[in-house]
Design a protein around this motif. Sequence first.
Motif, short mmCIF file in Angstrom:
data_model
loop_
_atom_site.label_atom_id
_atom_site.label_comp_id
_atom_site.label_asym_id
_atom_site.label_seq_id
_atom_site.Cartn_x
_atom_site.Cartn_y
_atom_site.Cartn_z
N THR A 1 1.01 -1.16 -0.16
CA THR A 1 0.11 0.07 0.12
C THR A 1 1.12 1.38 -0.01
N ALA A 2 1.98 1.29 0.71
CA ALA A 2 2.90 2.30 0.63
C ALA A 2 3.59 2.64 -0.60
N THR A 3 3.92 1.72 -1.25
CA THR A 3 4.27 1.70 -2.51
C THR A 3 3.48 2.32 -3.61
N ARG A 4 2.23 1.76 -3.56
CA ARG A 4 1.12 2.13 -4.64
C ARG A 4 0.85 3.58 -4.32
N ARG A 5 0.79 3.95 -3.10
CA ARG A 5 0.50 5.37 -2.55
C ARG A 5 1.62 6.36 -3.09
N ALA B 1 12.50 2.20 -3.58
CA ALA B 1 12.68 3.67 -3.12
C ALA B 1 13.27 4.64 -4.31
N ASN B 2 14.44 4.12 -4.79
CA ASN B 2 14.84 4.74 -5.76
C ASN B 2 14.17 5.11 -6.87
N ALA B 3 13.22 4.18 -7.45
CA ALA B 3 12.61 4.39 -8.61
C ALA B 3 11.68 5.57 -8.09
N LEU B 4 11.07 5.45 -6.89
CA LEU B 4 9.99 6.25 -6.58
C LEU B 4 10.59 7.82 -6.22
N ARG B 5 11.95 7.97 -6.07
CA ARG B 5 12.81 8.91 -5.54
C ARG B 5 12.11 9.39 -3.94
N VAL B 6 12.22 8.42 -3.17
CA VAL B 6 11.67 8.42 -1.74
C VAL B 6 12.76 7.89 -0.94
N MET C 1 3.18 8.39 -11.22
CA MET C 1 3.85 7.30 -12.31
C MET C 1 2.67 6.31 -12.52
N THR C 2 3.10 5.44 -13.80
CA THR C 2 2.29 4.38 -13.89
C THR C 2 3.16 3.31 -13.55
N VAL C 3 2.48 2.07 -13.26
CA VAL C 3 3.16 0.71 -12.90
C VAL C 3 4.35 0.62 -13.77
N GLU C 4 4.09 0.57 -15.17
CA GLU C 4 4.97 0.39 -16.05
C GLU C 4 6.30 1.15 -15.91
N GLN C 5 6.13 2.70 -15.85
CA GLN C 5 7.18 3.72 -15.49
C GLN C 5 7.87 3.27 -14.22
N ALA C 6 7.22 2.97 -13.23
CA ALA C 6 7.97 2.76 -11.78
C ALA C 6 8.80 1.47 -11.81
N ALA C 7 8.11 0.37 -12.57
CA ALA C 7 8.55 -0.92 -12.78
C ALA C 7 10.06 -0.68 -13.71
N GLY C 8 9.90 0.13 -14.53
CA GLY C 8 11.15 0.19 -15.54
C GLY C 8 12.19 1.10 -14.81
N LEU C 9 11.76 1.99 -13.89
CA LEU C 9 13.00 2.48 -13.19
C LEU C 9 13.54 1.76 -11.97
N ALA C 10 12.90 0.63 -11.58
CA ALA C 10 13.36 -0.03 -10.53
C ALA C 10 14.14 -1.59 -11.25
N GLY C 11 13.89 -1.42 -12.42
CA GLY C 11 14.60 -2.57 -13.23
C GLY C 11 14.21 -4.04 -12.99
N MET C 12 12.50 -3.86 -13.08
CA MET C 12 11.89 -5.06 -12.61
C MET C 12 10.70 -5.21 -13.71
N SER C 13 9.91 -6.32 -13.83
CA SER C 13 8.83 -6.28 -14.76
C SER C 13 7.52 -5.69 -13.96
#
Length: 405
Positions: free
Chosen positions: A13-17, A60-65, A24-36
Amino acid sequence: MQQGSESGVTLGTATRRLRRWRGMTVEQAAGLAGMSKGYWSKIENGYVTVERRSTLTKIANALRVSLSDLTGEQHLLAGSSDEVSGAIPDIRLALLQSSLDDASQECERSILALKSETTRLAVARQSAELATVGRAMPALLVDLHAVAASDGPARAEALRSLVLACQVTTMLVKNLGATDLAWIAAERGHEAAMRLDDPVWIAASEFARSQALIGLGAFARAEALARQAVEMLPNSVDSTELLELRGNTLLTSAFAGAVAETADPAAAITEATELAARTEASNAFFLAFSQANVDQWRISIAMETEDPILAAQVARDLDPERIPFASRRTGLLIDHARALAALRGHDLEVIELLQQAYRLAPTRTQHDIFVREIVTELLLRARRDAGGRDLRFLADRIGLLDPRR
């Protein structure tokens, strides 16, 4: 059991929020994190357990937090009034209002009383008596600063006690998710050590700083500081205290290097094992170095290097009775549960291990991000007839069930 019936904040829930807050979309965040995209979505919905600290850092790095935005003080659960969590603001204020440069601070306690109090709280933290530490630590930090800032004969002793008190504070608040505060405490201990100008005490303070950096997800920096501390502590000395400190610092370096993928932990583990055979397990610097301690680090490193089979094997072979301190036994139980959860098919044993951890150290267990991840996933796939009564009781204890249901 649907995620909407949870009352405690989970990683998903913290990640989604935070993703939505970033736009960000799920696809954008996942791409920045290097995961599917599918794996990220499963994390958000609680269908997979995040088993590695490095994965938390990537999110955390993908979300810049910061890591604490994901796993930190939101785990001081809404509506929670536990005494330990309530001590965090007082500890923060004690550190921020005290200074090693303010000679006008006053203390009515003798240095002998302050040393005794430092020892008492260090032992209490190792015994998982966290409320005891939380109640008394703010006043101790203030008083130690007052004496350490003076030019009196007790100054050096107060500085040494302050290094230890800040180490205890670092470990306490880090395990409660207040990782930024852990760094403040570790930095204050390092400042005290630098004023002592003693390489042994500086190395001891670097251990605390490395631990704080691990909590913040700065693994490469943690590894560098720990390695720097190791160099201050020669292997050739006969002092049990120094060898135990070297052993703990080696293990910290090995763990951080393994997570950051900057160093192979094998050599450090081998040397730490050799040091454990040479020392008396005297609990130097309240770090509980021993062969059992080495094995616990091996378990943690195996989990971070995606080897839950090795982690589970070492955990099964490690007799909890060899671990004299409740805080370390709790860590063993949690890491054993993590390994078995990763292997699948051991749900009942996982629940029993986590129940044991909760009975031993309820606050530590309640605030552990990996415990919360495991229990959340088990809840989501539990069937009514598999009943999970023990699971639901555990989930309720650590704040993952809505009390209205």
